[in-house]
Scaffold this motif. Structure first.
Motif, PDB file in Angstrom:
ATOM      1  N   LYS A  45       0.854  -1.198   0.000  1.00  0.00           N
ATOM      2  CA  LYS A  45       0.000   0.000   0.000  1.00  0.00           C
ATOM      3  C   LYS A  45       0.882   1.237   0.000  1.00  0.00           C
ATOM      4  N   VAL A  46       0.550   2.209  -0.806  1.00  0.00           N
ATOM      5  CA  VAL A  46       1.384   3.415  -0.874  1.00  0.00           C
ATOM      6  C   VAL A  46       0.624   4.648  -0.392  1.00  0.00           C
ATOM      7  N   PRO A  47       1.362   5.606   0.204  1.00  0.00           N
ATOM      8  CA  PRO A  47       0.736   6.896   0.504  1.00  0.00           C
ATOM      9  C   PRO A  47       0.392   7.601  -0.800  1.00  0.00           C
ATOM     10  N   LEU A  48      -0.692   8.312  -0.805  1.00  0.00           N
ATOM     11  CA  LEU A  48      -1.181   8.881  -2.061  1.00  0.00           C
ATOM     12  C   LEU A  48      -1.622  10.339  -1.863  1.00  0.00           C
ATOM     13  N   PHE A  49      -1.203  11.199  -2.775  1.00  0.00           N
ATOM     14  CA  PHE A  49      -1.706  12.575  -2.805  1.00  0.00           C
ATOM     15  C   PHE A  49      -3.002  12.568  -3.605  1.00  0.00           C
ATOM     16  N   LEU A  50      -4.012  13.226  -3.058  1.00  0.00           N
ATOM     17  CA  LEU A  50      -5.271  13.393  -3.797  1.00  0.00           C
ATOM     18  C   LEU A  50      -5.512  14.887  -3.966  1.00  0.00           C
ATOM     19  N   GLY A  51      -5.686  15.325  -5.209  1.00  0.00           N
ATOM     20  CA  GLY A  51      -5.933  16.750  -5.416  1.00  0.00           C
ATOM     21  C   GLY A  51      -6.786  17.013  -6.637  1.00  0.00           C
ATOM     22  N   LEU A  52      -7.591  18.056  -6.548  1.00  0.00           N
ATOM     23  CA  LEU A  52      -8.397  18.459  -7.696  1.00  0.00           C
ATOM     24  C   LEU A  52      -7.524  19.236  -8.677  1.00  0.00           C
ATOM     25  N   ASN A  53      -7.896  19.216  -9.950  1.00  0.00           N
ATOM     26  CA  ASN A  53      -7.186  20.015 -10.952  1.00  0.00           C
ATOM     27  C   ASN A  53      -8.159  20.971 -11.640  1.00  0.00           C
ATOM     28  N   PHE A  54      -7.607  22.019 -12.254  1.00  0.00           N
ATOM     29  CA  PHE A  54      -8.389  23.135 -12.796  1.00  0.00           C
ATOM     30  C   PHE A  54      -8.922  22.938 -14.217  1.00  0.00           C
ATOM     31  N   TYR A  55      -8.280  22.110 -15.032  1.00  0.00           N
ATOM     32  CA  TYR A  55      -8.663  22.086 -16.464  1.00  0.00           C
ATOM     33  C   TYR A  55      -8.900  20.690 -17.034  1.00  0.00           C
ATOM     34  N   GLY A  56      -8.948  19.677 -16.169  1.00  0.00           N
ATOM     35  CA  GLY A  56      -9.190  18.322 -16.666  1.00  0.00           C
ATOM     36  C   GLY A  56      -8.005  17.413 -16.375  1.00  0.00           C
ATOM     37  N   ASN A  57      -8.300  16.139 -16.112  1.00  0.00           N
ATOM     38  CA  ASN A  57      -7.232  15.174 -15.802  1.00  0.00           C
ATOM     39  C   ASN A  57      -6.203  15.100 -16.929  1.00  0.00           C
ATOM     40  N   HIS A  58      -6.690  15.246 -18.155  1.00  0.00           N
ATOM     41  CA  HIS A  58      -5.795  15.122 -19.314  1.00  0.00           C
ATOM     42  C   HIS A  58      -4.789  16.273 -19.407  1.00  0.00           C
ATOM     43  N   THR A  59      -5.001  17.339 -18.627  1.00  0.00           N
ATOM     44  CA  THR A  59      -4.048  18.456 -18.661  1.00  0.00           C
ATOM     45  C   THR A  59      -2.870  18.234 -17.712  1.00  0.00           C
ATOM     46  N   THR A  60      -3.005  17.246 -16.798  1.00  0.00           N
ATOM     47  CA  THR A  60      -1.983  17.059 -15.763  1.00  0.00           C
ATOM     48  C   THR A  60      -0.804  16.216 -16.240  1.00  0.00           C
ATOM     49  N   THR A  61      -0.931  15.602 -17.422  1.00  0.00           N
ATOM     50  CA  THR A  61       0.094  14.701 -17.945  1.00  0.00           C
ATOM     51  C   THR A  61      -0.001  14.663 -19.473  1.00  0.00           C
ATOM     52  N   SER A  62       1.091  14.300 -20.123  1.00  0.00           N
ATOM     53  CA  SER A  62       1.002  14.166 -21.581  1.00  0.00           C
ATOM     54  C   SER A  62       0.573  12.753 -21.995  1.00  0.00           C
ATOM     55  N   ASP A  63       0.355  11.898 -21.017  1.00  0.00           N
ATOM     56  CA  ASP A  63      -0.106  10.519 -21.248  1.00  0.00           C
ATOM     57  C   ASP A  63      -1.378  10.512 -22.115  1.00  0.00           C
ATOM     58  N   GLU A  64      -1.257   9.937 -23.313  1.00  0.00           N
ATOM     59  CA  GLU A  64      -2.361   9.982 -24.282  1.00  0.00           C
ATOM     60  C   GLU A  64      -3.581   9.162 -23.903  1.00  0.00           C
ATOM     61  N   ASN A  65      -3.412   8.312 -22.899  1.00  0.00           N
ATOM     62  CA  ASN A  65      -4.533   7.450 -22.528  1.00  0.00           C
ATOM     63  C   ASN A  65      -5.469   8.072 -21.501  1.00  0.00           C
ATOM     64  N   VAL A  66      -5.112   9.234 -21.062  1.00  0.00           N
ATOM     65  CA  VAL A  66      -5.983   9.878 -20.074  1.00  0.00           C
ATOM     66  C   VAL A  66      -7.193  10.482 -20.790  1.00  0.00           C
ATOM     67  N   ILE A  67      -8.355  10.143 -20.284  1.00  0.00           N
ATOM     68  CA  ILE A  67      -9.616  10.543 -20.912  1.00  0.00           C
ATOM     69  C   ILE A  67      -9.800  12.067 -20.821  1.00  0.00           C
ATOM     70  N   VAL A  68     -10.178  12.672 -21.959  1.00  0.00           N
ATOM     71  CA  VAL A  68     -10.443  14.118 -21.987  1.00  0.00           C
ATOM     72  C   VAL A  68     -11.846  14.351 -21.411  1.00  0.00           C
TER      73      VAL A  68
END
Ligand code: GCU
Length: 409
Positions: free
Chosen positions: A116-139
């Motif tokens: 089990k790992v400690p995890l940061f949970l945070g809201l983002n301002f413009y969509g999950n897909h804006t937080t990473t360049s990972d192409e699999n993240v749903i827009v």
């Protein structure tokens, strides 16, 4: 209205320390009835509940009811994501109430381990897909603020904004340090506009109701509620250990309120949360209660308007919101150029909240002198002011990771 836009135009923020009004800091350790709070038990039984009730009824507003149902669906995953370093999951959370429903998606990156790992949970301002360049993240298909730089118009995010906010989410170092990240687009919980017909609020309306009552939740409380519903999922995910709720700016205000309301959050981080977040309201430095309610009438409950240009009437101040986290680790961070958020007011708030942590035998911010820039104080209550602007930087993440390892492992 014309009147309110005039009032906004006339507002001159005070940035002069000599013009900060004199005020007495409400004592976290004296109850409204005058009782001295001398131990953990009196704090938990008497003082904490009355402070929490004030923030709930007069500041952020209360959640008007209970959900009928909540369900979770793993809609996408890859055990070899993020250049082979992480396990990615996208989990859809669906909330149901009176035959209405609302869904949001949690994007998670977890290090590859069976522990089990400690995890940061945070809201983002413009969509999950804006937080990473990972192409699999749903827009996201939810309403978004327009942003020319990010190619967002018609309030509709597209592929164009993929990765535009990677600078604010240091996923590489979070994973490398053995921790995880979960993030949610705040617009899927409640669009950030003065409109109560959408998002979480309408889910809870009684027939015919069109907006929350005076003591019912604004958008900050709705975003905080969403964080707690994400927590409902995270507590039953076998890969997840302690959850540290994090937020920047308005989403830092939401993280603090979530941490106050829900003690399943093991630690809380406020990054540049400012007015209505970590900063003391009574200092009236930078943004004020009157100004924030004027510009963002949907953020707090209507009752909070009673304190517009009337901060002296507040029986509480934001250090007492911070104290509601005790004894859980709490980090308040400021940025030197972010005067609007009142760095000194954020610092003093962490200092004054420390009295409550002491009751629990925990250490915090003893000194009343602000530390030098880029010189963090990292106790159970932690504080830093870094050089630079209102933002989340790799410097901030570096400190948070270090502090989590210091105070939580
Ligand atoms: C505005 C607002 C602040 C808020 C900030 C943000 O500046 O006045 O209260 O914290 O937006 O969310 O970035």
């Amino acid at each position: 209205t014309i009147m309110s836009s005039m009032a906004i135009a006339q507002f001159e923020p005070n940035y002069d320390e000599t013009k900060v009004p004199e005020f007495s800091v409400p004592d976290p350790l004296t109850s409204y009835s005058g009782t001295k709070i001398e131990n953990e038990k009196a704090w938990s039984k008497v003082r904490r509940p009355e402070l929490l009730a004030f923030f709930e009824n007069e500041v952020y507003g209360k959640v008007p009811g209970n959900l009928d149902d909540i369900s979770f669906k793993l809609i996408e995953e890859n055990t070899n994501a993020f250049n082979g370093t992480a396990h990615r999951k996208q989990v859809q959370v669906t909330l149901e109430k009176d035959k209405k429903s609302l869904s949001f998606t949690i994007l998670m990156y977890l290090p590859k381990t069976t522990e089990k790992v400690p995890l940061f949970l945070g809201l983002n301002f413009y969509g999950n897909h804006t937080t990473t360049s990972d192409e699999n993240v749903i827009v996201t298909s939810a309403w978004s603020m327009n942003n020319e730089d990010f190619g967002i118009d018609n309030n509709t995010p597209t592929e164009k904004s993929r990765g535009v906010r990677i600078n604010r989410w240091d996923i590489t170092n979070i994973i490398a340090s053995g921790m995880g990240l979960a993030t949610i687009y705040y617009g899927e919980l409640d669009p950030d506009k003065n409109d109560f017909s959408d998002g979480l609020h309408q889910l809870f309306y009684e027939p015919g109701q069109e907006k929350p009552k005076a003591d019912e939740w604004g958008s900050i409380a709705a975003w905080a509620f969403g964080l707690s519903r994400a927590m409902d999922y995270l507590v039953q995910d076998s890969a997840v250990g302690k959850v540290i709720v994090f937020g920047h700016s308005r989403l830092g205000k939401a993280a603090l309120w979530a941490g106050a309301m829900d003690d399943r959050f093991a630690a809380v981080i406020s990054n540049d949360s400012g007015c209505g977040g970590a900063a003391l309201s009574k200092r009236r430095f930078g943004e004020t209660v009157g100004r924030i309610n004027e510009s963002f009438p949907h953020w707090f409950c209507d009752n909070f308007n009673a304190y517009n240009n009337n901060e002296e009437a507040l029986p509480i101040d934001q250090h007492q919101l911070l104290a509601l986290m005790a004894p859980r680790p709490l980090y308040v961070a400021s940025a030197q150029e972010d005067e609007w958020a009142d760095p000194k007011g954020e610092f003093l708030s962490a200092h004054y909240a420390t009295a409550v942590y002491r009751l629990f035998g925990k250490t915090g911010i003893d000194t009343i002198e602000m530390p030098e820039v880029n010189t963090p104080i990292q106790n159970t209550v932690a504080y830093h002011i870094r050089t630079g602007k209102h933002d989340v930087t790799d410097y901030d993440w570096k400190q948070y990771i270090k502090w989590v390892k210091k105070v939580m492992e």
